[in-house]
Write an enzyme that holds these catalytic residues in place. Structure first.
Site, short mmCIF file in Angstrom:
data_model
loop_
_atom_site.label_atom_id
_atom_site.label_comp_id
_atom_site.label_asym_id
_atom_site.label_seq_id
_atom_site.Cartn_x
_atom_site.Cartn_y
_atom_site.Cartn_z
N LYS A 53 52.36 33.83 30.80
CA LYS A 53 53.91 34.44 29.68
C LYS A 53 54.47 33.94 31.14
CE LYS A 53 51.71 36.22 25.62
NZ LYS A 53 51.67 37.61 24.96
N GLN A 97 52.32 43.97 25.13
CA GLN A 97 51.40 43.09 24.86
C GLN A 97 49.20 44.61 23.88
OE1 GLN A 97 50.50 40.21 25.57
NE2 GLN A 97 48.34 40.10 24.92
N ASP A 120 58.54 38.88 19.78
CA ASP A 120 57.24 39.26 19.60
C ASP A 120 57.27 39.13 18.47
OD1 ASP A 120 54.93 38.49 20.83
OD2 ASP A 120 54.81 40.43 21.31
#
Ligand code: GUN
Length: 292
Positions: A53, A97, A120
């Site tokens: 990422k 994460q 997200d």
């Protein structure tokens, strides 16, 4: 029948090119898009995802800030960092994460991220907005799948779609996006009694179960569109050490009409949509700045 393969790398490269142009335009206006990434603990898969990422951000001209915490960090310390990042106008996207270590209440962490920076799309408010067809940050993997279907001209409206998996990250939002696009959606999972009964009548199958090569050609309707979200590292057999999806590509590609490979299918699109969400958030910040 031999299926046509959807090239996720090619589509991702095209979309990332557009994102990089937008990022450069925003930077020229004095707003460089910026994503903050938090990684807790030492899960090797998470470390790889975070590295990918961050590196994708750099290539697209998006600034990234990375914060690594040990496995035994207190939730309070991470929450304090989130409060700091929420308040920082130079940060446009925040990602924690998953999974998090056991001492964390995952839902509480996700809800501590500002809704406006939740690139997200996991905050309960963004999930609720999606379920009401309101504008929201969309979770990256299902959003990437929708982009793939769109780029291939797959007609979703009126289609029978079967989503296998009911996770908050993929299965549930995938079902919601397909529903909003007019598909008739069935969500199957580990407790489904006769999975093949459902998959055999599906025009679109999205597999997100986490079991390597689980969906085989005999479970598919001829000509079906098969989207494989799985990324499994094989531990046994002649392909030990290789990556495999949730779909048995060899047999499925004999029956399907369109199919995504693993690797090189959905994976590259997930990160692409994260970059896209970060640029959207930054462009909103630029618009606010222009209006001030
Ligand atoms: N863990 C597995 N997939 C994801 C994802 O898309 N976002 C985050 N934050 N964690 C994940």
């Amino acid at each position: 029948m031999t299926a046509r393969i959807i090239d996720g790398n090619a589509l991702a490269a095209r979309v990332r090119g557009e994102i990089a142009e937008q990022a450069a335009q925003l930077a020229a206006q004095g707003v460089q898009p910026c994503l903050a990434v938090i990684l807790v603990g030492n899960d090797p898969a998470s470390a790889v995802y975070v590295r990918n990422k961050v590196s994708a951000c750099e290539k697209a001209g998006i600034r990234s800030l990375r914060f690594d915490y040990p496995q035994d960090v207190t939730p309070g310390e991470v929450m304090a960092k989130l409060a700091e990042l929420n308040a920082d106008p130079a940060v446009h996207g925040i990602l924690v994460q998953l999974p998090l270590p056991r001492q964390f209440d995952e839902a509480a962490v996700l809800e501590a991220i500002s809704v406006a920076k939740d690139v997200d799309g996991f905050h309960a408010e963004n999930v609720g907005r999606l379920s009401q067809s309101q504008e929201a940050f969309l979770p990256c993997t299902p959003h990437g799948v929708m982009k793939m279907l769109e780029s291939e001209g797959v007609k979703v409206e009126g289609a029978e779609a079967v989503v296998i998996g009911r996770s908050n990250i993929v299965g549930k939002p995938m079902a919601m996006l397909l529903t909003n696009a007019g598909a008739t959606v069935t969500v199957c999972h580990s407790k489904t009694r006769d999975l093949a009964f459902h998959t055999r009548r599906a025009d679109i199958v999205v597999a997100a179960i986490g079991k390597p090569r689980f969906i085989t050609g005999d479970m598919l309707k001829p000509g079906a569109v098969v989207i494989d979200v799985g990324i499994n590292r094989l531990t046994e057999g002649p392909d030990a050490g290789k990556l495999a999806g949730d779909v048995d590509f060899a047999s499925a590609s004999e029956v399907a009409g369109l199919i995504t490979p693993v690797p090189g299918g959905v994976g590259p699109m997930t990160i692409t949509m994260l970059l896209a969400n970060t640029v959207i958030s930054a462009s909103r910040a630029a618009a606010r700045k222009g209006a001030a």
